[in-house]
Design an enzyme around this catalytic site. Structure first.
Site, PDB file in Angstrom:
ATOM      1  N   GLY A  11     -16.739  10.017  14.808  1.00 48.18           N
ATOM      2  CA  GLY A  11     -16.853   8.702  14.468  1.00 48.18           C
ATOM      3  C   GLY A  11     -15.520   7.970  14.350  1.00 48.18           C
ATOM      4  O   GLY A  11     -15.402   6.865  13.647  1.00 48.18           O
ATOM      5  N   ALA A  12     -14.364   8.336  15.039  1.00 49.47           N
ATOM      6  CA  ALA A  12     -13.142   7.936  14.765  1.00 49.47           C
ATOM      7  C   ALA A  12     -12.985   6.623  15.412  1.00 49.47           C
ATOM      8  O   ALA A  12     -11.967   5.835  14.746  1.00 49.47           O
ATOM      9  CB  ALA A  12     -12.148   8.764  15.608  1.00 49.47           C
ATOM     10  N   GLY A  17     -13.374   5.259  10.227  1.00 47.48           N
ATOM     11  CA  GLY A  17     -12.202   5.855  11.094  1.00 47.48           C
ATOM     12  C   GLY A  17     -11.023   4.867  10.819  1.00 47.48           C
ATOM     13  O   GLY A  17     -10.002   5.334  10.863  1.00 47.48           O
ATOM     14  N   ARG A  92     -26.558   2.440   6.913  1.00 52.90           N
ATOM     15  CA  ARG A  92     -27.797   2.009   6.799  1.00 52.90           C
ATOM     16  C   ARG A  92     -27.544   0.440   6.767  1.00 52.90           C
ATOM     17  O   ARG A  92     -26.162  -0.036   6.793  1.00 52.90           O
ATOM     18  CB  ARG A  92     -28.286   2.327   5.387  1.00 52.90           C
ATOM     19  CG  ARG A  92     -27.394   2.084   4.090  1.00 52.90           C
ATOM     20  CD  ARG A  92     -28.359   2.496   2.950  1.00 52.90           C
ATOM     21  NE  ARG A  92     -27.409   2.388   1.870  1.00 52.90           N
ATOM     22  CZ  ARG A  92     -27.687   2.338   0.449  1.00 52.90           C
ATOM     23  NH1 ARG A  92     -29.045   2.121   0.345  1.00 52.90           N
ATOM     24  NH2 ARG A  92     -26.742   2.461  -0.278  1.00 52.90           N
ATOM     25  N   ASN A 105     -29.720  10.539  12.235  1.00 50.84           N
ATOM     26  CA  ASN A 105     -28.412  11.106  12.205  1.00 50.84           C
ATOM     27  C   ASN A 105     -28.591  12.625  12.082  1.00 50.84           C
ATOM     28  O   ASN A 105     -27.428  13.191  12.403  1.00 50.84           O
ATOM     29  CB  ASN A 105     -27.724  10.472  11.025  1.00 50.84           C
ATOM     30  CG  ASN A 105     -27.152   9.168  11.102  1.00 50.84           C
ATOM     31  OD1 ASN A 105     -26.945   8.636  12.194  1.00 50.84           O
ATOM     32  ND2 ASN A 105     -27.003   8.516   9.953  1.00 50.84           N
ATOM     33  N   GLN A 112     -23.028  19.257  15.988  1.00 54.48           N
ATOM     34  CA  GLN A 112     -21.692  19.447  15.384  1.00 54.48           C
ATOM     35  C   GLN A 112     -21.505  20.977  14.602  1.00 54.48           C
ATOM     36  O   GLN A 112     -20.380  21.387  14.679  1.00 54.48           O
ATOM     37  CB  GLN A 112     -21.443  18.538  14.673  1.00 54.48           C
ATOM     38  CG  GLN A 112     -21.252  17.064  15.629  1.00 54.48           C
ATOM     39  CD  GLN A 112     -20.637  15.710  14.756  1.00 54.48           C
ATOM     40  OE1 GLN A 112     -20.327  15.667  13.928  1.00 54.48           O
ATOM     41  NE2 GLN A 112     -20.664  14.804  15.811  1.00 54.48           N
ATOM     42  N   GLY A 130     -20.795  11.140   6.904  1.00 51.26           N
ATOM     43  CA  GLY A 130     -21.988  10.382   7.452  1.00 51.26           C
ATOM     44  C   GLY A 130     -23.330  10.497   6.821  1.00 51.26           C
ATOM     45  O   GLY A 130     -23.569  11.736   6.313  1.00 51.26           O
ATOM     46  N   ASP A 159     -18.755   7.925  -5.247  1.00 46.53           N
ATOM     47  CA  ASP A 159     -19.408   7.820  -6.651  1.00 46.53           C
ATOM     48  C   ASP A 159     -18.549   8.072  -7.650  1.00 46.53           C
ATOM     49  O   ASP A 159     -18.507   7.264  -8.774  1.00 46.53           O
ATOM     50  CB  ASP A 159     -20.876   8.588  -6.379  1.00 46.53           C
ATOM     51  CG  ASP A 159     -21.248   8.384  -5.177  1.00 46.53           C
ATOM     52  OD1 ASP A 159     -21.922   7.246  -4.723  1.00 46.53           O
ATOM     53  OD2 ASP A 159     -21.430   9.426  -4.407  1.00 46.53           O
ATOM     54  N   HIS A 187     -25.692  12.133  -3.116  1.00 46.43           N
ATOM     55  CA  HIS A 187     -25.299  10.684  -2.991  1.00 46.43           C
ATOM     56  C   HIS A 187     -26.344   9.770  -2.349  1.00 46.43           C
ATOM     57  O   HIS A 187     -26.385   9.497  -1.346  1.00 46.43           O
ATOM     58  CB  HIS A 187     -24.255  11.016  -1.658  1.00 46.43           C
ATOM     59  CG  HIS A 187     -23.507   9.549  -1.313  1.00 46.43           C
ATOM     60  ND1 HIS A 187     -22.742   8.765  -1.889  1.00 46.43           N
ATOM     61  CD2 HIS A 187     -23.543   8.998  -0.118  1.00 46.43           C
ATOM     62  CE1 HIS A 187     -22.447   7.606  -1.614  1.00 46.43           C
ATOM     63  NE2 HIS A 187     -22.985   7.730  -0.318  1.00 46.43           N
TER      64      HIS A 187
HETATM   65  P1  NAD Z   1     -19.682   2.703  11.988  1.00 44.38           P
HETATM   66  O1  NAD Z   1     -20.859   2.484  12.665  1.00 44.38           O
HETATM   67  O2  NAD Z   1     -18.659   1.609  11.838  1.00 44.38           O
HETATM   68  O3  NAD Z   1     -18.998   3.895  12.903  1.00 44.38           O
HETATM   69  C1  NAD Z   1     -19.764   4.942  13.130  1.00 44.38           C
HETATM   70  C2  NAD Z   1     -19.160   5.548  14.424  1.00 44.38           C
HETATM   71  O4  NAD Z   1     -19.447   6.879  14.803  1.00 44.38           O
HETATM   72  C3  NAD Z   1     -19.055   4.795  15.734  1.00 44.38           C
HETATM   73  O5  NAD Z   1     -17.701   4.625  16.339  1.00 44.38           O
HETATM   74  C4  NAD Z   1     -20.030   5.440  16.510  1.00 44.38           C
HETATM   75  O6  NAD Z   1     -19.874   5.482  17.625  1.00 44.38           O
HETATM   76  C5  NAD Z   1     -19.727   6.991  15.977  1.00 44.38           C
HETATM   77  N1  NAD Z   1     -20.771   8.049  16.482  1.00 44.38           N
HETATM   78  C6  NAD Z   1     -22.417   7.929  16.529  1.00 44.38           C
HETATM   79  N2  NAD Z   1     -22.649   9.032  16.722  1.00 44.38           N
HETATM   80  C7  NAD Z   1     -21.678   9.901  16.693  1.00 44.38           C
HETATM   81  C8  NAD Z   1     -21.910  11.305  17.131  1.00 44.38           C
HETATM   82  N3  NAD Z   1     -22.747  11.929  17.497  1.00 44.38           N
HETATM   83  N4  NAD Z   1     -20.612  11.898  17.194  1.00 44.38           N
HETATM   84  C9  NAD Z   1     -19.358  11.093  17.055  1.00 44.38           C
HETATM   85  N5  NAD Z   1     -19.542   9.916  16.828  1.00 44.38           N
HETATM   86  C10 NAD Z   1     -20.630   9.220  16.700  1.00 44.38           C
HETATM   87  O7  NAD Z   1     -20.070   3.496  10.711  1.00 44.38           O
HETATM   88  P2  NAD Z   1     -19.182   3.773   9.498  1.00 44.38           P
HETATM   89  O8  NAD Z   1     -19.074   2.391   8.690  1.00 44.38           O
HETATM   90  O9  NAD Z   1     -17.733   4.272   9.890  1.00 44.38           O
HETATM   91  O10 NAD Z   1     -19.994   4.647   8.699  1.00 44.38           O
HETATM   92  C11 NAD Z   1     -20.350   5.925   9.100  1.00 44.38           C
HETATM   93  C12 NAD Z   1     -20.965   6.695   8.416  1.00 44.38           C
HETATM   94  O11 NAD Z   1     -20.579   7.200   6.908  1.00 44.38           O
HETATM   95  C13 NAD Z   1     -22.495   6.269   7.931  1.00 44.38           C
HETATM   96  O12 NAD Z   1     -23.480   7.186   8.160  1.00 44.38           O
HETATM   97  C14 NAD Z   1     -22.314   5.553   6.718  1.00 44.38           C
HETATM   98  O13 NAD Z   1     -23.670   5.403   5.991  1.00 44.38           O
HETATM   99  C15 NAD Z   1     -21.343   6.669   5.902  1.00 44.38           C
HETATM  100  N6  NAD Z   1     -20.836   6.424   4.847  1.00 44.38           N
HETATM  101  C16 NAD Z   1     -20.952   7.462   3.854  1.00 44.38           C
HETATM  102  C17 NAD Z   1     -20.123   7.449   2.695  1.00 44.38           C
HETATM  103  C18 NAD Z   1     -20.382   8.338   1.460  1.00 44.38           C
HETATM  104  O14 NAD Z   1     -19.874   8.140   0.413  1.00 44.38           O
HETATM  105  N7  NAD Z   1     -20.722   9.383   1.924  1.00 44.38           N
HETATM  106  C19 NAD Z   1     -19.547   6.275   2.166  1.00 44.38           C
HETATM  107  C20 NAD Z   1     -19.620   5.128   3.144  1.00 44.38           C
HETATM  108  C21 NAD Z   1     -20.443   5.117   4.545  1.00 44.38           C
HETATM  109  C1  LMR Z   2     -21.756   4.140   0.168  1.00 45.51           C
HETATM  110  O1  LMR Z   2     -21.996   4.629  -0.911  1.00 45.51           O
HETATM  111  O2  LMR Z   2     -21.150   2.855   0.041  1.00 45.51           O
HETATM  112  C2  LMR Z   2     -22.162   4.482   1.425  1.00 45.51           C
HETATM  113  O3  LMR Z   2     -23.027   5.454   1.335  1.00 45.51           O
HETATM  114  C3  LMR Z   2     -22.692   3.480   2.435  1.00 45.51           C
HETATM  115  C4  LMR Z   2     -24.203   3.213   1.648  1.00 45.51           C
HETATM  116  O4  LMR Z   2     -25.213   3.163   2.764  1.00 45.51           O
HETATM  117  O5  LMR Z   2     -24.411   2.747   0.782  1.00 45.51           O
END
Ligand code: NAD
Ligand code: LMR
Length: 327
Positions: A11-12, A17, A92, A105, A112, A130, A159, A187
């Site tokens: 998702g770079a 990214g 989301r 997802n 992967q 993700g 968190d 999470h």
């Molecule tokens: P974004 O939509 O800006 O970017 C996601 C990227 O992933 C896009 O470039 C997309 O093309 C790519 N992508 C989609 N499917 C893919 C695949 N199969 N292989 C490789 N790349 C793929 O989203 P974001 O804001 O960067 O968030 C990414 C994820 O991180 C989301 O699921 C979000 O909920 C999660 N997130 C988790 C936390 C945490 O604390 N765990 C915190 C923030 C966001």
């Molecule tokens: C967060 O905790 O900020 C991320 O997991 C994004 C979300 O969906 O809340």
């Protein structure tokens, strides 16, 4: 000069990214003398945007950045990687819970996990960002039977960091004065931010704050709901703070935690505190590239009830993705 470490980021081309790659390349994650090779994965339609990010990385002329691979094929992006940050997934939107993303997802992490199993370094350290991160990490781990399951982790550090700041603000201290915070469980909105082992300047945080109402009606819900509050305010989910937490998670895992403190990581549960076959948020210490779950902490009934709620949600998520756990 040290041998470069190969770091995959999926998702770079996305918003996390964009906050993550430049800091990895600058040395913020692995140290100021550790060269890196970035191996970037995104889906085919995002490759032009990814190429733009790569042009910007080139234009920074980072001394530690020894190479960049860009691909839409996980087997290319994961080839020989030492660290894999699995960020790529749908975020989301307002009104959704993170587990609502499982259907969209989950399958990403089957493919992967299999690709990591085939081509990554046998010691690869995997961090799933993700969402829903814990269950996605579980899916990847189960699809990589030749890799050490202990090396599949999920991000609970955002968190953890959120909780540190809430406590520092409540007690008018610095975040560096707060130690031994824990986020148990998932999470998600069921996570349990546990103040009862935390200290402020070495004193018990719960005794110092001594405000059960604040704990139950402000502290715990604020940390649990922070992701949703950011989505509401920004119209987009957290990105810079998420990237920062990913960097903290890997830096501590590789370079170690501070003596006398611990951090929260989502790691495979093997019976610790009564939970198993889940990726669960636990307090861990890290040394020599390995983490150890902090065991033997006393758990009150107040805490146990909340930990169990999060574990129950994780087992329901696990049951919902049985079809993605291949052999
Ligand atoms: P974004 O939509 O800006 O970017 C996601 C990227 O992933 C896009 O470039 C997309 O093309 C790519 N992508 C989609 N499917 C893919 C695949 N199969 N292989 C490789 N790349 C793929 O989203 P974001 O804001 O960067 O968030 C990414 C994820 O991180 C989301 O699921 C979000 O909920 C999660 N997130 C988790 C936390 C945490 O604390 N765990 C915190 C923030 C966001
Ligand atoms: C967060 O905790 O900020 C991320 O997991 C994004 C979300 O969906 O809340």
């Amino acid at each position: 000069m040290k041998k470069p470490i190969r770091v995959a980021v999926t998702g770079a081309a996305g918003q996390i990214g964009y906050s993550l790659l430049f800091r990895i390349a600058s040395g913020a994650m692995l140290g100021p003398d550790q060269p890196v090779i970035l191996q970037l994965l995104d889906i085919t339609p995002s490759l032009p945007a990814l190429n733009g990010v790569v042009m910007e990385l080139d234009d920074c002329a980072f001394p530690l950045l020894q190479g960049i691979v860009q691909s839409d094929d996980p087997k290319v992006a994961f080839k020989d990687v030492d660290i894999a940050l699995l960020v790529g997934a749908r975020p989301r939107g307002p009104g959704m819970e993170r587990k609502d993303l499982l259907e969209a997802n989950g399958a990403i992490f089957t493919a992967q996990g299999k690709a990591l199993n085939e081509v990554a370094s046998r010691d690869v350290k995997v961090l799933v960002v993700g969402n829903p991160a814990n269950t996605n990490a579980y899916i990847a781990m189960k699809n990589a039977p030749d890799l050490n399951p202990a090396n599949f982790t999920a991000m609970m550090r955002l968190d953890h960091n959120r909780a540190l700041t809430q406590i520092a603000q409540k007690t008018s201290t610095a975040v560096t004065d707060i130690n031994k915070m824990i986020i148990w469980g998932n999470h998600s909105a069921t996570q349990y931010p546990d103040l009862f082992h935390a200290t402020v300047k070495g004193q018990s945080a719960s005794a110092l704050i001594n405000d059960q109402k604040w704990l139950e009606t402000e502290f715990i819900p604020t940390v649990q709901q922070r992701g949703a509050a950011i989505i509401k305010a920004r119209g987009l989910s957290s990105a810079a703070s998420a990237a920062n937490a990913a960097i903290d998670h890997i830096r501590n895992w590789v370079l170690g935690t501070t003596d006398g403190d611990w951090v929260t990581m989502g790691v495979p549960a093997n019976g610790e505190y009564g939970y198993s076959d889940l990726i669960f948020g636990y307090p861990v210490t890290c040394k020599d590239g390995k983490y150890t779950i902090v065991e033997g902490l006393e758990i009150s009934e107040f805490s146990r009830t909340r930990m169990d709620v999060s574990a129950k949600e994780l087992s329901e998520e696990r049951d919902a993705v049985k079809h993605l756990i291949g052999n």
